[in-house]
Write an enzyme that holds these catalytic residues in place. Structure first.
Site, mmCIF file in Angstrom:
data_model
loop_
_atom_site.group_PDB
_atom_site.id
_atom_site.type_symbol
_atom_site.label_atom_id
_atom_site.label_comp_id
_atom_site.label_asym_id
_atom_site.label_seq_id
_atom_site.Cartn_x
_atom_site.Cartn_y
_atom_site.Cartn_z
ATOM 1 N N THR A 152 4.676 10.892 -14.092
ATOM 2 C CA THR A 152 4.605 9.430 -13.909
ATOM 3 C C THR A 152 4.683 8.688 -15.243
ATOM 4 O O THR A 152 5.125 7.547 -15.308
ATOM 5 C CB THR A 152 3.329 9.009 -13.156
ATOM 6 O OG1 THR A 152 2.165 9.256 -13.973
ATOM 7 C CG2 THR A 152 3.195 9.742 -11.833
ATOM 8 N N LEU A 163 5.030 3.783 -13.524
ATOM 9 C CA LEU A 163 4.928 3.580 -12.076
ATOM 10 C C LEU A 163 4.460 4.873 -11.408
ATOM 11 O O LEU A 163 5.239 5.624 -10.809
ATOM 12 C CB LEU A 163 6.271 3.096 -11.515
ATOM 13 C CG LEU A 163 6.576 1.625 -11.808
ATOM 14 C CD1 LEU A 163 7.823 1.176 -11.052
ATOM 15 C CD2 LEU A 163 5.402 0.720 -11.438
ATOM 16 N N HIS A 164 3.160 5.117 -11.514
ATOM 17 C CA HIS A 164 2.562 6.351 -10.993
ATOM 18 C C HIS A 164 2.848 6.536 -9.493
ATOM 19 O O HIS A 164 3.530 7.458 -9.092
ATOM 20 C CB HIS A 164 1.042 6.326 -11.182
ATOM 21 C CG HIS A 164 0.570 6.060 -12.575
ATOM 22 N ND1 HIS A 164 0.702 6.947 -13.618
ATOM 23 C CD2 HIS A 164 -0.063 4.980 -13.094
ATOM 24 C CE1 HIS A 164 0.168 6.437 -14.712
ATOM 25 N NE2 HIS A 164 -0.303 5.248 -14.432
ATOM 26 N N ASP A 165 2.304 5.651 -8.680
ATOM 27 C CA ASP A 165 2.300 5.871 -7.228
ATOM 28 C C ASP A 165 3.676 5.792 -6.577
ATOM 29 O O ASP A 165 3.950 6.532 -5.622
ATOM 30 C CB ASP A 165 1.333 4.882 -6.558
ATOM 31 C CG ASP A 165 -0.107 5.126 -6.990
ATOM 32 O OD1 ASP A 165 -0.916 4.184 -6.934
ATOM 33 O OD2 ASP A 165 -0.421 6.269 -7.394
#
Ligand code: RIB
Ligand code: CA
Length: 313
Positions: free
Chosen positions: A196, A242-244
């Site tokens: 991520t 933008l991890h998720d």
């Protein structure tokens, strides 16, 4: 091919919001059966509110949003207002939600949904601490084998920690819950910080969100403008990670990602490394592989997909 049926378990959080928007913008690939809020980035009252704000931003108020656990299984709640702001969705000015919360507890919704749908046809997509998922597995062990796959954001190996020197936030907040999930025996795909932190909203990418000209594109540009501060200051990153959204993008175009099937265990005893995910990346133990640990992505392909889909809302 029929769209994949998923439950998004989430603690919005700007990056959660983008992940939810991407899923809601992709009905050919993803059917969101429901959204379950959990305490994490901000307290439950705010994550449950923010999840509804995002559904209304997407114009999709038919998706049921349930409130779940307001604290971890055992440990006190740790939140991340320093990253996401007081509201958890700082950046854009968005109206309070009009859609109500769905009746019932999120954990019961997860249980009932897994029992209602054919076994092996519902994917769980946790984007926050794993408290709701672990509680559902403990309350109704019969549902565990009915889960098609768990595709989650959490953990780190080469990247080590973002909330402590060794632990990533989602796992650190509720390590006991994470341990239950990683030992569940179900197929798990992990989107750790290792990947991520390569999904960065650089200025051209943020400009592309804004250039969409729709309210979603502008709101996402404003969210990432706010959300990038923490990582820019701490890591010198070129933009917000933008991890998720890596979770929902994986469901749509898995070929954008690469990783390794390895054993992953969670530290639940040592206070020094509490919540660390120990990924046996080099296969130096005889511990059985239990997760596809993603280490890399085609970042340009990821942002191309994300921007195109946000433009549809
Ligand atoms: O460590 C990043 C994760 O923690 C993301 O899911 C973010 O939203 C927070 O929940
Ligand atoms: Ca999250």
């Amino acid at each position: 091919m029929a769209p994949r049926k998923i439950i998004i378990d989430t603690d919005p959080g700007q990056d959660d919001a983008v992940a939810i928007l991407l899923a809601l913008a992709s009905p050919d690939e993803i059917e969101v059966l429901g959204i379950t809020a959990v305490a994490g980035n901000v307290p439950l009252s705010l994550t449950a509110k923010n999840a509804r704000i995002v559904c209304e931003l997407a114009g999709q108020t038919g998706v049921p949003v349930y409130a779940g656990c307001d604290r971890p299984l055992i440990r006190p709640l740790v939140t991340a207002e320093h990253v996401h702001g007081k509201t958890g969705l700082d950046g854009p000015v968005l109206p309070d939600p009009e859609m109500p919360l769905a009746d019932g507890h999120a954990v019961d919704f997860i249980i009932e949904t897994l029992r209602k749908h054919d076994s092996g046809t519902v994917t769980l997509c946790p984007l926050g601490p794993l408290t709701n998922i672990a509680m559902a597995f403990r309350k109704a062990p019969d549902i565990v084998d009915r889960v098609q796959e768990i595709v989650l954001m959490g953990g780190a190996y080469f990247e080590v920690g973002n909330i402590t020197p060794t632990a990533e936030f989602n796992i650190h907040v509720d390590p006991e819950a994470a341990d239950i999930v990683f030992r569940s025996g179900r197929p798990i795909v992990v989107m750790p910080l290792d990947v991520t932190h390569k999904a960065l909203v650089t200025k051209p990418r943020n400009d592309a969100f804004r250039a969409l000209g729709n309210k979603v594109g502008i709101a996402v540009a404003e969210m990432t403008d706010f959300f990038e501060r923490f990582d820019k200051e701490k890591y010198g990153s070129a933009g917000a990670p933008l991890h998720d959204p890596c979770v929902t993008a994986y469901l749509i175009r898995p070929e954008l990602f690469s990783g390794r099937q390895v054993n992953v265990e969670v530290e639940t005893r040592s206070e020094l490394t509490m919540g660390m995910t120990i990924a046996d990346w080099w296969g130096v133990t005889d511990r059985a592989p239990n997760a596809l640990f993603i280490g890399d992505l085609d970042a340009d392909g990821f942002f191309e997909l994300l921007t195109e889909r946000l433009g549809r809302l």
